[in-house]
Design an enzyme around this catalytic site. Sequence first.
Site, PDB file in Angstrom:
ATOM      1  N   ASP A 191       0.819  -1.209   0.000  1.00 30.46           N
ATOM      2  CA  ASP A 191       0.000   0.000   0.000  1.00 30.46           C
ATOM      3  C   ASP A 191       0.853   1.258   0.000  1.00 30.46           C
ATOM      4  OD1 ASP A 191      -2.679   1.231   0.205  1.00 30.46           O
ATOM      5  OD2 ASP A 191      -1.953   1.928   2.147  1.00 30.46           O
ATOM      6  N   MET A 272      -8.383   6.065   1.930  1.00 27.53           N
ATOM      7  CA  MET A 272      -8.383   7.286   1.124  1.00 27.53           C
ATOM      8  C   MET A 272      -7.064   7.519   0.388  1.00 27.53           C
ATOM      9  SD  MET A 272     -11.364   8.522   1.354  1.00 27.53           S
ATOM     10  CE  MET A 272     -11.002  10.076   0.523  1.00 27.53           C
ATOM     11  N   ARG A 273      -6.057   6.671   0.657  1.00 28.88           N
ATOM     12  CA  ARG A 273      -4.774   6.900   0.003  1.00 28.88           C
ATOM     13  C   ARG A 273      -4.906   6.773  -1.506  1.00 28.88           C
ATOM     14  NH1 ARG A 273      -1.647   3.867   2.979  1.00 28.88           N
ATOM     15  NH2 ARG A 273      -0.818   5.559   4.224  1.00 28.88           N
ATOM     16  N   ALA A 274      -5.789   5.915  -1.994  1.00 26.45           N
ATOM     17  CA  ALA A 274      -5.957   5.748  -3.436  1.00 26.45           C
ATOM     18  C   ALA A 274      -6.411   7.053  -4.091  1.00 26.45           C
ATOM     19  CB  ALA A 274      -6.961   4.633  -3.716  1.00 26.45           C
TER      20      ALA A 274
END
Length: 678
Positions: A191, A272-274
């Site tokens: 990730d 929310m990193r995407a």
Amino acid sequence: MPQQYPLCAVVGSDDMTLALLLTTISPEVGGVLVRGEKGTAKSTTVRALATVLPPIEVVAGDRFASAPGDTSPDGTWGSDAETETRPVRLVELPVGATEDRVLGSLHLSKVLADGVAEYEPGLLARAHRGILYVDEVNLLHDHLVDLLLDAAAMGRSTVERDGVSVAHAARFVLVGTMNPEEGELRPQLLDRFGLTVEIAAPRDPQLRAEVVRRRLAFDADPAAFVESYADAERALTDRIAAARKLLPEVELTDAVLTKVAEVCAAFEVDGMRADIVTTRTAIAHAAWHGRTHVTRADIRQAALLALPHRRRRNPFDAPGLDEDLLDQVLGDEEPDPEPPMPPEPQGDGDGDAEDPGFDTGPEDSAQPTDQSEDGGRHENPRSEPSDSMTSDEPTDVESPGDSRPSGAGQTSVIGAADPYKVKRLEVHGTGAGESGKRSRALTSNGRRIGADPTGNGGLHLIETIRAAAPHQIARGRTDGRIRFENADLRTARREGREANLVLFCVDASGSMAAKKRMEQVKTAILSLLLDAYQRRDKVGLVTFRADSAEVALPPTHSVDIAAKRLADLPAGGRTPLAEGLLTAAEVLRVERVRDPRRRPLLIVITDGRATHGPDAVNRSRQAASWVAEQGTSAVVVDCEQGPMRMGLAGTLAIAMQASHLPLAEVNAQALTGLARAA
């Protein structure tokens, strides 16, 4: 210094090159993970990247690559320190590096010569404002993965050890390459990579010939070859610099943010990193093409690079995105009306300029094809069989003494149903292999079960005191303190779980080719593979049919590859049971030499029939006895069905000294349901 292969000369790696360029234009994207088969120029491309990046300005003589205006981590220079310009560093992190080498440690020569405790920076400090490259990143030890996670999350490295306390910036572009056949990456580290790329060798003969032609030319005269691409390399450097300069001017509208959110929501990504990474990548892609506004093409390319490893999927689902769904979510309209064109950027950053040596824009490149590792498209593992195999039982039923070619010349590929939770299968006894979740083993962690005079475990204080207590009078104890000697030392013996080698030996003959039976067999194997994935096992696959056995998959950490090979497994022909057992025994022998600590578990999936060759039954019994003599833990999964059963698989299990497990009992959920019903 040896010549580096030019980046512009690399053929067939457009997606990888684009991802690397975007993350160097905007380091906040978070780095790149490159997944691909061996021999696809992954390392060559990464190493060539550093040669085209614009040079950076650093404090002269600083060991931490600090930028002008930064604060000295160790107080060795002030704010008015001199600066110098130097190339961007590419720092390689070896898989076998020690923690001291990564974080830094005491400067031994200073300690020994001057008695001064001075900090010597490690690889993280050296990689600051540069590229940290990890080849075979999936093989990196867990303690090093933890260090990378901390540095990537905080952008700083803090060292508190050996009387040294230092904190310094560690902002770098993390690039990792890996071969999926060697196993998958830990989800936490996966990730942290902003972008991911799947790469395979080109299948076009013309492209393959061009790759060889360029490589031979480089090996024959590296200097001349590099010089022939010098202009293209300089143009690429200028374009990167122009894109970096234009990056702060790219306008981010609410319509773009909404469209990115819609795409991420459609693919059900976690967290929310995407959304953040996709937005940053789209902005960098717009700057790369000399635009100050984000277009639909920018968002599309960003999603293809940022979302494949973040979408929610099962362990055996193919990586990648459904591009039809992506186009449907994006629609045909641009997220914002196109604003007036900005002034042309300096250098070669014009979006209409010809790319120097390779194609990186989605507008000009062909859409990627969903290909398997061998270049062909895999059929859906759950697809229905052909019309020639629609009955529940084969047309020709084999028997041990039948000389007819049962099922000869008829092969079929039958898919599997959804996997289920399986009964846990273990290797007998207690091992000492790598930490895992399958069989009992003596490990460095786990529950304490005793003490040893010598060992690698932690100190067992109570047992150490107990060993020293009977000798206190003889040792002249007078002051109330316990007197210890080396012989008193006891270490804790702990029992946990280890990972094993699970080798599947699968009967794919005509007697197994019935639609329902083969579907159940493949579903059971797929479920066992999922179990091996969760227990961190190494897996292999041997199949036997017609007149021979083959190693369909040598032992590997990648259960995804095993699932792909299983999906394409044909069935039909005679049953060379003896050949299958002997081939499996040879695979285990080789692996025992290669990794003696990893104990094997052989799972033979068959109905027990042997019909190939003269005296097939006796030869299969001899092969089974040979496997038993090797002391291998084995399980025979009995696939025989119907009211009239011959019990041959049970006889085979006795000859192999193996456990006998009917196919229906592999499903742990079914067993639980039967128990509750009873």
